[in-house]
Design a protein around this motif. Sequence first.
Motif, PDB file in Angstrom:
ATOM      1  N   ALA A 168      -1.969  15.360  -1.807  1.00 39.92           N
ATOM      2  CA  ALA A 168      -2.255  15.317  -0.370  1.00 39.92           C
ATOM      3  C   ALA A 168      -2.332  13.894   0.153  1.00 39.92           C
ATOM      4  CB  ALA A 168      -3.568  16.037  -0.073  1.00 39.92           C
ATOM      5  N   ALA A 169      -1.897  12.920  -0.653  1.00 41.36           N
ATOM      6  CA  ALA A 169      -2.129  11.509  -0.313  1.00 41.36           C
ATOM      7  C   ALA A 169      -1.017  10.876   0.513  1.00 41.36           C
ATOM      8  CB  ALA A 169      -2.358  10.700  -1.591  1.00 41.36           C
ATOM      9  N   ILE A 170       0.195  11.403   0.514  1.00 40.45           N
ATOM     10  CA  ILE A 170       1.322  11.005   1.375  1.00 40.45           C
ATOM     11  C   ILE A 170       1.828   9.591   1.067  1.00 40.45           C
ATOM     12  CG2 ILE A 170       2.139  10.723   3.757  1.00 40.45           C
ATOM     13  CD1 ILE A 170       1.467  13.615   3.063  1.00 40.45           C
ATOM     14  N   PRO A 171       3.139   9.451   0.833  1.00 41.88           N
ATOM     15  CA  PRO A 171       3.708   8.117   0.628  1.00 41.88           C
ATOM     16  C   PRO A 171       3.463   7.193   1.814  1.00 41.88           C
ATOM     17  CG  PRO A 171       5.264   9.804  -0.039  1.00 41.88           C
ATOM     18  CD  PRO A 171       4.130  10.524   0.648  1.00 41.88           C
ATOM     19  N   GLY A 172       3.187   5.942   1.501  1.00 39.12           N
ATOM     20  CA  GLY A 172       2.969   4.940   2.528  1.00 39.12           C
ATOM     21  C   GLY A 172       4.085   3.913   2.516  1.00 39.12           C
ATOM     22  N   GLU A 173       3.742   2.663   2.144  1.00 39.75           N
ATOM     23  CA  GLU A 173       4.710   1.570   2.124  1.00 39.75           C
ATOM     24  C   GLU A 173       5.438   1.585   0.770  1.00 39.75           C
ATOM     25  OE1 GLU A 173       4.634  -3.310   2.770  1.00 39.75           O
ATOM     26  OE2 GLU A 173       2.784  -2.193   2.382  1.00 39.75           O
ATOM     27  N   ILE A 174       6.639   2.147   0.736  1.00 37.51           N
ATOM     28  CA  ILE A 174       7.326   2.321  -0.549  1.00 37.51           C
ATOM     29  C   ILE A 174       8.562   1.442  -0.703  1.00 37.51           C
ATOM     30  CG2 ILE A 174       6.414   4.651  -0.868  1.00 37.51           C
ATOM     31  CD1 ILE A 174       9.133   5.763  -0.037  1.00 37.51           C
ATOM     32  N   THR A 175       8.852   0.610   0.287  1.00 39.38           N
ATOM     33  CA  THR A 175       9.921  -0.377   0.152  1.00 39.38           C
ATOM     34  C   THR A 175       9.476  -1.695   0.757  1.00 39.38           C
ATOM     35  OG1 THR A 175      10.982   0.265   2.236  1.00 39.38           O
ATOM     36  CG2 THR A 175      11.778   1.325   0.224  1.00 39.38           C
ATOM     37  N   GLY A 176       9.995  -2.776   0.199  1.00 35.48           N
ATOM     38  CA  GLY A 176       9.745  -4.115   0.718  1.00 35.48           C
ATOM     39  C   GLY A 176      10.916  -5.000   0.343  1.00 35.48           C
ATOM     40  N   GLU A 177      10.791  -6.287   0.526  1.00 32.73           N
ATOM     41  CA  GLU A 177      11.855  -7.219   0.178  1.00 32.73           C
ATOM     42  C   GLU A 177      12.099  -7.197  -1.321  1.00 32.73           C
ATOM     43  OE1 GLU A 177      14.889  -9.669   0.735  1.00 32.73           O
ATOM     44  OE2 GLU A 177      13.595  -9.243   2.469  1.00 32.73           O
ATOM     45  N   GLY A 178      13.174  -6.519  -1.749  1.00 29.53           N
ATOM     46  CA  GLY A 178      13.527  -6.455  -3.157  1.00 29.53           C
ATOM     47  C   GLY A 178      12.647  -5.556  -3.987  1.00 29.53           C
ATOM     48  N   VAL A 179      11.840  -4.708  -3.352  1.00 29.86           N
ATOM     49  CA  VAL A 179      10.881  -3.852  -4.070  1.00 29.86           C
ATOM     50  C   VAL A 179      11.023  -2.410  -3.617  1.00 29.86           C
ATOM     51  CG1 VAL A 179       8.462  -3.426  -4.622  1.00 29.86           C
ATOM     52  CG2 VAL A 179       9.238  -5.755  -4.208  1.00 29.86           C
TER      53      VAL A 179
ATOM     54  N   LYS B 202       0.855  -1.187   0.000  1.00 30.29           N
ATOM     55  CA  LYS B 202       0.000   0.000   0.000  1.00 30.29           C
ATOM     56  C   LYS B 202       0.894   1.242   0.000  1.00 30.29           C
ATOM     57  CE  LYS B 202      -3.791  -2.350   2.368  1.00 30.29           C
ATOM     58  NZ  LYS B 202      -4.698  -2.370   3.555  1.00 30.29           N
ATOM     59  N   PRO B 203       1.341   1.651  -1.184  1.00 32.23           N
ATOM     60  CA  PRO B 203       2.337   2.735  -1.254  1.00 32.23           C
ATOM     61  C   PRO B 203       1.769   4.135  -1.049  1.00 32.23           C
ATOM     62  CG  PRO B 203       1.780   1.981  -3.446  1.00 32.23           C
ATOM     63  CD  PRO B 203       1.060   1.065  -2.498  1.00 32.23           C
ATOM     64  N   ILE B 204       0.445   4.280  -1.005  1.00 28.55           N
ATOM     65  CA  ILE B 204      -0.170   5.591  -0.775  1.00 28.55           C
ATOM     66  C   ILE B 204      -0.963   5.528   0.529  1.00 28.55           C
ATOM     67  CG2 ILE B 204      -1.816   7.299  -1.647  1.00 28.55           C
ATOM     68  CD1 ILE B 204      -1.013   6.608  -4.444  1.00 28.55           C
ATOM     69  N   LYS B 205      -0.642   6.433   1.441  1.00 32.88           N
ATOM     70  CA  LYS B 205      -1.224   6.394   2.780  1.00 32.88           C
ATOM     71  C   LYS B 205      -2.692   6.803   2.785  1.00 32.88           C
ATOM     72  CE  LYS B 205       0.002   7.575   7.536  1.00 32.88           C
ATOM     73  NZ  LYS B 205       1.002   8.243   8.412  1.00 32.88           N
ATOM     74  N   TYR B 206      -3.028   7.842   2.025  1.00 26.85           N
ATOM     75  CA  TYR B 206      -4.415   8.328   1.988  1.00 26.85           C
ATOM     76  C   TYR B 206      -4.912   8.349   0.543  1.00 26.85           C
ATOM     77  CZ  TYR B 206      -3.019  10.058   6.613  1.00 26.85           C
ATOM     78  OH  TYR B 206      -2.542  10.171   7.907  1.00 26.85           O
ATOM     79  N   PRO B 207      -5.121   7.194  -0.062  1.00 26.07           N
ATOM     80  CA  PRO B 207      -5.487   7.166  -1.487  1.00 26.07           C
ATOM     81  C   PRO B 207      -6.778   7.899  -1.810  1.00 26.07           C
ATOM     82  CG  PRO B 207      -5.794   5.004  -0.468  1.00 26.07           C
ATOM     83  CD  PRO B 207      -5.045   5.837   0.511  1.00 26.07           C
ATOM     84  N   ARG B 208      -7.700   7.967  -0.851  1.00 26.09           N
ATOM     85  CA  ARG B 208      -8.971   8.650  -1.107  1.00 26.09           C
ATOM     86  C   ARG B 208      -8.807  10.157  -1.245  1.00 26.09           C
ATOM     87  NH1 ARG B 208     -13.397   5.606   2.875  1.00 26.09           N
ATOM     88  NH2 ARG B 208     -13.168   3.525   1.958  1.00 26.09           N
ATOM     89  N   ASP B 209      -7.649  10.666  -0.834  1.00 23.44           N
ATOM     90  CA  ASP B 209      -7.419  12.113  -0.907  1.00 23.44           C
ATOM     91  C   ASP B 209      -6.660  12.530  -2.161  1.00 23.44           C
ATOM     92  OD1 ASP B 209      -8.759  12.844   1.416  1.00 23.44           O
ATOM     93  OD2 ASP B 209      -7.047  12.331   2.666  1.00 23.44           O
ATOM     94  N   THR B 210      -6.542  11.626  -3.114  1.00 26.00           N
ATOM     95  CA  THR B 210      -5.983  11.993  -4.416  1.00 26.00           C
ATOM     96  C   THR B 210      -6.870  13.042  -5.074  1.00 26.00           C
ATOM     97  OG1 THR B 210      -4.981   9.821  -4.738  1.00 26.00           O
ATOM     98  CG2 THR B 210      -5.420  11.111  -6.721  1.00 26.00           C
ATOM     99  N   ALA B 211      -6.249  14.028  -5.704  1.00 27.11           N
ATOM    100  CA  ALA B 211      -7.001  15.036  -6.472  1.00 27.11           C
ATOM    101  C   ALA B 211      -7.181  14.508  -7.895  1.00 27.11           C
ATOM    102  CB  ALA B 211      -6.256  16.362  -6.487  1.00 27.11           C
TER     103      ALA B 211
ATOM    104  N   TYR C 284      16.257   4.545   1.209  1.00 27.36           N
ATOM    105  CA  TYR C 284      15.494   5.370   0.250  1.00 27.36           C
ATOM    106  C   TYR C 284      14.428   6.184   0.975  1.00 27.36           C
ATOM    107  CZ  TYR C 284      11.625   5.926  -3.186  1.00 27.36           C
ATOM    108  OH  TYR C 284      10.572   6.383  -3.954  1.00 27.36           O
ATOM    109  N   ARG C 285      13.662   5.544   1.847  1.00 23.36           N
ATOM    110  CA  ARG C 285      12.632   6.254   2.601  1.00 23.36           C
ATOM    111  C   ARG C 285      13.258   7.300   3.526  1.00 23.36           C
ATOM    112  NH1 ARG C 285       6.982   5.952   3.265  1.00 23.36           N
ATOM    113  NH2 ARG C 285       6.469   7.775   4.485  1.00 23.36           N
ATOM    114  N   LYS C 286      14.378   6.948   4.139  1.00 28.67           N
ATOM    115  CA  LYS C 286      15.027   7.896   5.044  1.00 28.67           C
ATOM    116  C   LYS C 286      15.493   9.142   4.286  1.00 28.67           C
ATOM    117  CE  LYS C 286      16.533   4.308   8.276  1.00 28.67           C
ATOM    118  NZ  LYS C 286      17.687   3.513   8.760  1.00 28.67           N
TER     119      LYS C 286
END
Length: 385
Positions: free
Chosen positions: A253-264, A157-166, A307-309
């Motif tokens: 206004a949607a804010i990055p969420g989960e943007i890294t994982g195992e090999g992703v 889930k790479p977008i924290k607030y997907p419903r707030d996409t413009a 990357y996130r840091k």
Amino acid sequence: MDADIIVIGASPAGLMAARNAALKGANVILIERKEAIGNPTHPANTFFKGMFDRTGEAVDQSYVIKNLKGAHIIAPSGGEVVVESPAYFLNRKKFDEYYAQQVSKAGVDIRTGVEALNVIRGEGVFSISTNEGMLKSKLVIISDGINSRIAGLLGMKPIKYPRDTAWSLEAEIEAPGIGEPDMFEYYVGNHAPGWKSTYSPCGGDRATLGVYVRGHGMDVSSFFDAWVERFKKIKGLDDISFISKSVGGDPIAAIPGEITGEGVMITGGSAAQSGIGYGMHAGQMCGDVAADAITKGDVSPAFLSQYRKRWNKEYRNEYYLGRIALETLRKMTDKEIDSMIQVFEGEDLSFIQGDPVTKAIRTGMFMLRKKPSSLLSYRAALRRK
């Protein structure tokens, strides 16, 4: 392995991730489902120099249609704030082609007309099923746009607030002299809830009109139709001709969420990293960390979290303050927006400098000195709406 890294999607962020990873020695394949990069063109076609400067890239006039001086931010009553800052209207096709050439020169294997259908994570390897067959890599970078299907297949889930996409609808229009002004115009108010309607002159008799609306679903055509009629009245136009229309989304206004994982790793619009310049900078950071991970043989979430840091250090405060501002704007009445804009009318805003927090403090202090009651408009932030 077909490559160390496979990048899915030739967005500006994806292009930068592929280029930077290759420049640091990684073997990279970039796949793009379009038959040609930049065709069909993407609706995002403007940026401000200050934002683009964060990439460290120089603006090349080969892809610029029109140089602009800044923007007018216009309240419902017609009051406006002038923001002087160099800006550009792009030929987006030429812009994408320009950076695709850089990516190719860096040694990236670009494959267009190739769509990722599925991604299977194995022990130390990713198998990517495409319409052209199977590809395998040690690491995958996803940059396939808002509502990323590939991220969803991996359970991320790479977008924290997907419903707030413009969500947006933008059209290229034609009318006598409509493209001659040298400033963007951004109109805020409840005619475009949660964000703005836009007028972007691109020279001669052409311009673009758009609406960016939050909280009203993906179909914003009714807001766009109303904006066109309002624009015609504002500019005294009897009629305008439509050249083309495009729809899209802006995760401002949607804010990055989960943007890294195992090999992703996920970057650009797929990760709510809004804007061409900011997305490209995020892609650069992503590509640099990805190449380091390949060099060290470590594609674990712990290593890739660098990357996130890096992104957090550059942009976290800015994005969260931006979200707060847009959520407040969404809840404001037109009267409250008018009151806020009046405080800044005719003022030299060059004093608003520094990091995002410093800018916010200086803005608040200015409002307090000039018109303390104007701060009451920010009560909207506390409303449940």
